[in-house]
Design an enzyme around this catalytic site. Structure first.
Site, PDB file in Angstrom:
ATOM      1  N   SER A  75     -72.932  18.563 -18.417  1.00  0.00           N
ATOM      2  CA  SER A  75     -71.960  19.716 -18.690  1.00  0.00           C
ATOM      3  C   SER A  75     -72.349  20.817 -17.651  1.00  0.00           C
ATOM      4  CB  SER A  75     -72.321  20.333 -19.962  1.00  0.00           C
ATOM      5  OG  SER A  75     -73.884  20.486 -20.114  1.00  0.00           O
ATOM      6  N   THR A 189     -71.977  24.305 -20.914  1.00  0.00           N
ATOM      7  CA  THR A 189     -72.808  25.317 -19.965  1.00  0.00           C
ATOM      8  C   THR A 189     -74.362  25.366 -20.344  1.00  0.00           C
ATOM      9  OG1 THR A 189     -72.617  27.550 -19.504  1.00  0.00           O
ATOM     10  CG2 THR A 189     -72.326  27.232 -21.748  1.00  0.00           C
ATOM     11  N   THR A 207     -71.680  26.351 -15.313  1.00  0.00           N
ATOM     12  CA  THR A 207     -71.103  25.069 -16.101  1.00  0.00           C
ATOM     13  C   THR A 207     -70.242  24.395 -15.263  1.00  0.00           C
ATOM     14  OG1 THR A 207     -69.903  24.610 -18.013  1.00  0.00           O
ATOM     15  CG2 THR A 207     -69.243  26.501 -16.797  1.00  0.00           C
ATOM     16  N   ARG A 217     -58.546  24.986 -15.461  1.00  0.00           N
ATOM     17  CA  ARG A 217     -58.769  25.563 -16.734  1.00  0.00           C
ATOM     18  C   ARG A 217     -60.212  26.271 -16.533  1.00  0.00           C
ATOM     19  NH1 ARG A 217     -63.895  25.399 -20.006  1.00  0.00           N
ATOM     20  NH2 ARG A 217     -63.355  26.207 -21.887  1.00  0.00           N
ATOM     21  N   THR A 240     -72.059  30.004 -25.872  1.00  0.00           N
ATOM     22  CA  THR A 240     -72.009  28.368 -25.605  1.00  0.00           C
ATOM     23  C   THR A 240     -71.010  28.022 -26.370  1.00  0.00           C
ATOM     24  OG1 THR A 240     -73.019  26.410 -25.035  1.00  0.00           O
ATOM     25  CG2 THR A 240     -73.887  27.981 -26.749  1.00  0.00           C
ATOM     26  N   GLY A 241     -70.313  26.711 -26.270  1.00  0.00           N
ATOM     27  CA  GLY A 241     -69.383  26.049 -26.892  1.00  0.00           C
ATOM     28  C   GLY A 241     -67.973  26.117 -26.510  1.00  0.00           C
TER      29      GLY A 241
END
Length: 332
Positions: A75, A189, A207, A217, A240-241
């Protein structure tokens, strides 16, 4: 500039795994925190930089570079899963104690996006460079170009092409840095916050973004105020997420403002997650968003939508613990 590997750093630093809550209240003040289990190695690099006279900016940059250079981390950086066209694109930002900021988006062929972001901050009149402009700037600054798509990441992408179905999995960061997923998707990330020996603060975020994302994106990670925010009078926060949801509530800035108005780091993080849940309702019921905060006194805290978010907390002596954040949608 090469540095120690994550394995080397973890071997050198004791790491305790704790469930959060009371353990954190009795621990020594933190000087560095970062997201997910792999944040322990990033913190070790940051503490090493601090011991060598480095600033908080040096600490978060050093930590980010560890994650970026780790091929097993799908990631972040080298080994990150590509976009749907098979191209690895990196996003990063950095912020110092005096409001200086720098960011890059959709950067290709350069491993250390966090260092390029710092160069943007320190050597240009701008705050963000994107795409080919970011790549050209990095090369002009002496960064070396290399192919970021590793054989394992390419194999995962080719398997994904069989279905071309994107569905983020909550907490995939912790599962997938240990073994490359063969078909399930990954995102996200590493976010880092630090307090230097001079008590000044800084933060960084880096990230490779959502795996198999649409080309171009950009999520929250390189956006100051969304994925990262630092106010030296109050503290800092990182997120994060699913980045799109973090952006909707200006997550990191909202956490810092909540701390400014008197909430402790955990309560501040919870307030923002609850705001997101009120705003989006069932649309976030199956996704993960978490925020992590560090205040000026060294108190760390976090909160998440879903169970499973972890973060690394390190004190000035280099002692690291992995905390598990509480979550809004805890299992009954």
């Amino acid at each position: 500039m090469s540095g120690p590997s994550r394995r080397t750093l973890l071997a050198a630093a004791p790491v305790a795994v704790l469930a959060g809550g009371a353990s954190a209240r009795t621990a020594a003040p933190a000087v560095m925190v970062s997201t997910w289990d792999f944040g322990a190695a990033a913190n070790a690099a940051g503490i090493a930089a601090r011991a060598n006279g480095g600033s908080a900016l040096d600490m978060v940059e050093a930590g980010g570079r560890v994650a970026e250079a780790d091929e097993s981390n799908s990631s972040v950086g080298l080994g990150g899963l590509p976009d749907r066209d098979g191209r690895v694109t990196l996003d990063a930002c950095i912020m110092g104690w005096n409001g200086d900021i720098g960011a890059v988006c959709a950067l290709e062929d350069i491993v250390h996006a966090v260092s390029v972001a710092r160069r943007v901050m320190e050597r240009t009149p701008h705050t963000m460079l994107v795409g080919e402009g970011a790549r050209t700037f990095a090369l002009e600054q002496g960064f070396e170009a290399q192919n970021l798509l590793t054989p394992r990441a390419e194999a995962a992408w080719r398997e994904w092409l069989n279905t071309a179905n994107y569905a983020p999995r909550p907490n995939s960061e912790n599962a997938d840095w240990r073994s490359m997923p063969g078909g399930p998707n990954n995102h996200d990330t590493i976010g880092l916050l630090a307090i230097g020996a001079d008590q000044r603060m800084a933060g960084a975020c880096t990230t490779s973004g959502m795996a198999f994302k649409m080309r171009g994106r950009v999520g929250d990670s390189p956006l100051i105020g969304a994925g990262l925010y630092v106010d030296d009078a109050v503290g800092g926060a990182t997120a994060t997420g699913v980045g799109e949801d973090v952006v909707r509530v200006a997550g990191a800035h909202a956490v810092v403002e909540a701390m400014r108005h008197g909430l402790d780091p955990t309560a501040a993080c919870r307030s923002v997650i609850e705001r997101l849940a009120r705003l989006r309702g069932t649309r976030v019921a199956g996704s993960q968003v978490a925020v992590l905060a560090l205040d000026k006194t060294g108190r760390a805290g976090a909160f998440a939508l879903q169970p499973g978010f972890t973060y690394a907390v390190t004190d000035a002596a280099g002692r690291t613990r992995i905390e598990r954040a509480a979550a809004l949608f805890e299992a009954p």
